[in-house]
Design an enzyme around this catalytic site. Structure first.
Site, PDB file in Angstrom:
ATOM      1  N   HIS A 472      45.689  45.783  50.089  1.00  0.00           N
ATOM      2  CA  HIS A 472      44.297  46.277  49.864  1.00  0.00           C
ATOM      3  C   HIS A 472      43.958  46.839  48.489  1.00  0.00           C
ATOM      4  CE1 HIS A 472      44.164  45.915  54.594  1.00  0.00           C
ATOM      5  NE2 HIS A 472      44.170  44.890  54.037  1.00  0.00           N
TER       6      HIS A 472
HETATM    7  C1  LIG Z   1      48.082  38.585  51.280  1.00  0.00           C
HETATM    8  C2  LIG Z   1      47.151  39.059  51.587  1.00  0.00           C
HETATM    9  C3  LIG Z   1      46.706  39.381  52.834  1.00  0.00           C
HETATM   10  C4  LIG Z   1      45.414  40.205  53.294  1.00  0.00           C
HETATM   11  N1  LIG Z   1      45.192  40.140  54.457  1.00  0.00           N
HETATM   12  C5  LIG Z   1      43.820  40.629  54.760  1.00  0.00           C
HETATM   13  C6  LIG Z   1      43.303  40.878  55.955  1.00  0.00           C
HETATM   14  O1  LIG Z   1      43.912  40.183  56.944  1.00  0.00           O
HETATM   15  N2  LIG Z   1      42.054  41.140  56.104  1.00  0.00           N
HETATM   16  C7  LIG Z   1      41.275  41.599  55.186  1.00  0.00           C
HETATM   17  O2  LIG Z   1      40.014  41.950  55.465  1.00  0.00           O
HETATM   18  N3  LIG Z   1      41.545  41.712  53.841  1.00  0.00           N
HETATM   19  C8  LIG Z   1      42.903  41.044  53.500  1.00  0.00           C
HETATM   20  N4  LIG Z   1      43.239  41.125  52.097  1.00  0.00           N
HETATM   21  C9  LIG Z   1      42.689  41.814  51.062  1.00  0.00           C
HETATM   22  C10 LIG Z   1      41.487  41.029  51.005  1.00  0.00           C
HETATM   23  O3  LIG Z   1      41.371  39.296  51.055  1.00  0.00           O
HETATM   24  C11 LIG Z   1      40.920  41.317  49.512  1.00  0.00           C
HETATM   25  O4  LIG Z   1      40.697  42.683  49.594  1.00  0.00           O
HETATM   26  C12 LIG Z   1      39.626  40.249  49.090  1.00  0.00           C
HETATM   27  O5  LIG Z   1      39.976  39.006  49.291  1.00  0.00           O
HETATM   28  C13 LIG Z   1      39.515  40.552  47.598  1.00  0.00           C
HETATM   29  O6  LIG Z   1      38.129  40.145  47.211  1.00  0.00           O
HETATM   30  P1  LIG Z   1      37.907  40.162  45.506  1.00  0.00           P
HETATM   31  O7  LIG Z   1      36.821  39.142  45.674  1.00  0.00           O
HETATM   32  O8  LIG Z   1      37.688  41.599  45.241  1.00  0.00           O
HETATM   33  O9  LIG Z   1      39.032  39.318  44.911  1.00  0.00           O
HETATM   34  P2  LIG Z   1      39.678  37.931  45.061  1.00  0.00           P
HETATM   35  O10 LIG Z   1      39.367  37.570  46.206  1.00  0.00           O
HETATM   36  O11 LIG Z   1      41.116  38.070  44.734  1.00  0.00           O
HETATM   37  O12 LIG Z   1      39.089  36.905  44.057  1.00  0.00           O
HETATM   38  C14 LIG Z   1      39.310  37.136  42.478  1.00  0.00           C
HETATM   39  C15 LIG Z   1      39.235  35.668  42.154  1.00  0.00           C
HETATM   40  O13 LIG Z   1      38.963  35.923  40.605  1.00  0.00           O
HETATM   41  C16 LIG Z   1      39.809  34.728  39.971  1.00  0.00           C
HETATM   42  N5  LIG Z   1      40.200  35.350  38.627  1.00  0.00           N
HETATM   43  C17 LIG Z   1      41.046  36.508  38.387  1.00  0.00           C
HETATM   44  N6  LIG Z   1      40.964  36.573  36.971  1.00  0.00           N
HETATM   45  C18 LIG Z   1      40.338  35.444  36.452  1.00  0.00           C
HETATM   46  C19 LIG Z   1      40.007  35.016  35.083  1.00  0.00           C
HETATM   47  N7  LIG Z   1      40.468  35.822  33.981  1.00  0.00           N
HETATM   48  N8  LIG Z   1      39.514  33.924  34.835  1.00  0.00           N
HETATM   49  C20 LIG Z   1      39.067  33.216  36.029  1.00  0.00           C
HETATM   50  N9  LIG Z   1      39.168  33.741  37.163  1.00  0.00           N
HETATM   51  C21 LIG Z   1      39.856  34.601  37.510  1.00  0.00           C
HETATM   52  C22 LIG Z   1      41.263  34.793  40.900  1.00  0.00           C
HETATM   53  O14 LIG Z   1      41.906  33.536  40.638  1.00  0.00           O
HETATM   54  C23 LIG Z   1      40.377  34.793  42.218  1.00  0.00           C
HETATM   55  O15 LIG Z   1      40.249  33.675  42.924  1.00  0.00           O
HETATM   56  C24 LIG Z   1      44.543  40.527  52.044  1.00  0.00           C
HETATM   57  C25 LIG Z   1      44.996  40.055  50.737  1.00  0.00           C
HETATM   58  C26 LIG Z   1      46.095  39.465  50.578  1.00  0.00           C
HETATM   59  C27 LIG Z   1      46.534  39.165  49.028  1.00  0.00           C
END
Ligand SMILES: Cc1cc2nc3c(=O)[nH]c(=O)nc-3n(C[C@H](O)[C@H](O)[C@H](O)COP(=O)(O)OP(=O)(O)OC[C@H]3O[C@@H](n4cnc5c(N)ncnc54)[C@H](O)[C@@H]3O)c2cc1C
Length: 544
Positions: A472
């Site tokens: 997280h």
């Molecule tokens: C293994 C795991 C288990 C988890 N379990 C849970 C759970 O059970 N419940 C829960 O609520 N949360 C859980 N989480 C946390 C939650 O999923 C994340 O906090 C959330 O998905 C993050 O969202 P975000 O939009 O900030 O980033 P992300 O969903 O990580 O999205 C970022 C995106 O940007 C893309 N990206 C990054 N840099 C670039 C670039 N330079 N150019 C183009 N694309 C790029 C990445 O490839 C990715 O697709 C878990 C996370 C993980 C990794």
């Protein structure tokens, strides 16, 4: 519109949890041309869509950035894995599916820190708008939204025992952790429908992907924000061996997540001047807060050998049970393949002096030495503790000007005395629950920590040796009005025009629970802000 088009109203970097929400909401009216850039590929991998497949995605470079931290000084200098989704849906395509919003007090605290519009009453409508709650509508829950939320299909005897043991230890049963109170023990709800994962790629992007005003460009790594003085005008990205430019008439929106959004800002000259200069880079804006304030939930997992062959270990290691589980899933979408990262769990206060729960327990009906490793050959289960409001602060810093080089990530777990005290108190609390009669009959042995681990110093040593992330990370582009905040309460980067960050990195403080639901809410609210500002300023072309 095709992928070669080079001018859009909005360029969104990252098709993760937040990016997919943004792509849907910003294209809904048909009036705005939107580019969605994603470094990973399509979400076709079969294990993405089967909840239990979560364990198979930890080590798969096709869908995961596979980051690791720098050596953690307070965890015996161990490097901690930092998985992140690299695929449409981002981390919502590889996460554990648990649907937890956090506590109302989390958002009220964001508001008290000066972020108007972010109190719980302000954000609740966005949680409700996002949600399609299988239990139906209520004051705190919504139906008809893009994010399916449902119950695990069947009770399990071990989970029943855990919930009963928590009650025997004096904690309430709680059937809705997103209801009026978070405290107590119960079953988690999942972002799933009929036994299938409900990532934001499934819930938000699929219904929008054929819209003519949305261009989804996958396998495209954004390498730099194009800045004209202090105004964002587009994005440079790499696809195969080609470098392309995409201009944004309206805004550039970073949704790359907690590690990659600050990385891209720093690569573009927006970050701590000393860091950028040390790498020989030009400084566009000296912003020491970019990449600072990294927060994460540390979890410490207690492992048990079970007295009965009723755990997932026993299903996986038996050909007959495995086949049965597969058939149940294929025929009825039920059974062990539908479970996420935790089955049951709870939120507890380690002391009566604490106003709201300060630790979360994940109760998992299988056991392995580390997340994603092979399950033990004997019947086993795990219960983990994580501290919900860590005070430790770390950082994300680029190591070079090369966008393909992973940044340095250091959460500095357990660097704060409060965090050390709370994790020890949490382990003691969990042990108290596990020693109640309802649970005792299922415990053949506490494998980790073992019975020799008795006092606070032993438990802290265990936390240092075995603690790991519960995935997280947040707050590296923190929202606020103070000198090290990166975005304002409308998620605009301070001092840079037409640039926003909308993802987990903007959280002022990590929420008290799993982070996906809160990031969906942030993106829902962020999309509204983008559209409102465009309307007020009349600056986005209306060219349906
Ligand atoms: C293994 C795991 C288990 C988890 N379990 C849970 C759970 O059970 N419940 C829960 O609520 N949360 C859980 N989480 C946390 C939650 O999923 C994340 O906090 C959330 O998905 C993050 O969202 P975000 O939009 O900030 O980033 P992300 O969903 O990580 O999205 C970022 C995106 O940007 C893309 N990206 C990054 N840099 C670039 C670039 N330079 N150019 C183009 N694309 C790029 C990445 O490839 C990715 O697709 C878990 C996370 C993980 C990794």
């Amino acid at each position: 519109m095709n992928a070669d088009a080079d001018s859009f109203d909005y360029s969104v970097v990252g098709a993760g949890t937040a990016g997919c929400v943004l792509a849907n909401r910003l294209t809904a009216s048909g009036r705005h041309q939107v580019l969605l850039l994603e470094a990973g590929g399509h979400d076709r991998h079969v294990w993405i869509h089967i909840p239990l497949g979560y364990g198979k995605l930890f080590t798969n470079p096709k869908v995961n950035w596979l980051y690791t931290s720098e050596p953690e000084p307070d965890l015996n200098n161990r490097r901690i894995i930092q998985p992140r989704g690299k695929v449409l849906g981002g981390s919502s395509s590889i996460n554990g599916l648990l649907y937890i919003r956090g506590q109302p007090a989390d958002f009220d605290r964001w508001r008290q820190l000066g972020n108007s519009g972010w109190s719980f009453d302000d954000v609740l409508p966005y949680f409700r708008r996002a949600e399609d709650q299988a239990r139906g509508e209520g004051a705190l829950h919504g139906v008809g939204g893009p994010l399916a939320v449902s119950d695990v299909c069947e009770p399990h005897p071990l989970c029943e025992a855990f919930i009963e043991a928590a009650q025997q230890a004096g904690f309430p049963r709680n059937d809705d952790f997103n209801g009026p109170t978070q405290e107590g023990a119960g079953y988690f709800q999942l972002t799933a429908r009929r036994g299938r994962r409900w990532s934001t790629a499934v819930g938000y992007l699929r219904p929008a992907r054929r819209r003519p005003n949305l261009a989804i460009v996958s396998n495209a790594l954004a390498s730099r924000i194009l800045l004209s003085r202090r105004r964002a005008v587009g994005v440079e990205y790499r696809q195969s061996d080609t470098t392309r430019l995409a201009y944004a008439n309206g805004e550039v929106i970073l949704a790359g997540g907690t590690f990659n959004s600050p990385q891209l800002l720093q690569l573009s000259g927006v970050g701590p001047a000393s860091l950028l200069r040390s790498l020989g880079m030009d400084v566009v804006a000296d912003m020491p807060g970019v990449g600072a304030d990294l927060q994460d939930h540390l979890q410490v997992r207690m492992q048990y050998r079970c007295t009965e062959r009723i755990t997932m270990n026993d299903v996986i290691h038996s050909w007959r049970h495995r086949t049965g589980a597969g058939l149940r899933y294929v025929l009825f979408r039920k059974g062990p393949l539908t479970i996420g990262a935790g089955y049951a769990g709870g939120f507890f206060r380690t002391s009566p002096m604490v106003a709201t729960p300060d630790v979360q327990v994940h109760f998992i009906i299988f056991s392995a030495d580390t997340a994603g490793a092979a399950l033990h050959s004997f019947p086993g289960f795990i219960a983990s503790v994580c501290q919900l409001r860590p005070e430790s602060r770390g950082f994300v810093r680029i190591k070079s000007a090369d966008p393909s080089e992973p940044p340095a990530i250091q959460p500095r777990y357990l660097s704060s005395p409060t965090d050390r005290d709370t994790i020890v108190a949490g382990l003691k609390l969990l042990r108290r629950i596990m020693r109640q009669p309802a649970m005792r009959r299922y415990i053949a042995e506490e494998r980790a920590p073992d019975s020799g681990c008795t006092n606070d110093a032993d438990l802290l040593a265990f936390a240092r040796a075995a603690g790991t992330t519960v995935f997280h990370p947040t707050s590296t582009c923190r929202m606020g009005g103070d000198p090290t905040a990166v975005v304002d309460e409308r998620l605009r980067v301070h001092g840079i025009d037409r640039l926003r960050v909308i993802d987990g990195s903007i959280m002022p403080t990590v929420v008290s629970g799993n982070t996906n639901a809160a990031i969906v809410m942030i993106a829902e609210k962020g999309a509204d802000m983008v559209l409102q500002d465009a309307f007020v300023q009349g600056r986005v072309s209306i060219s349906a």
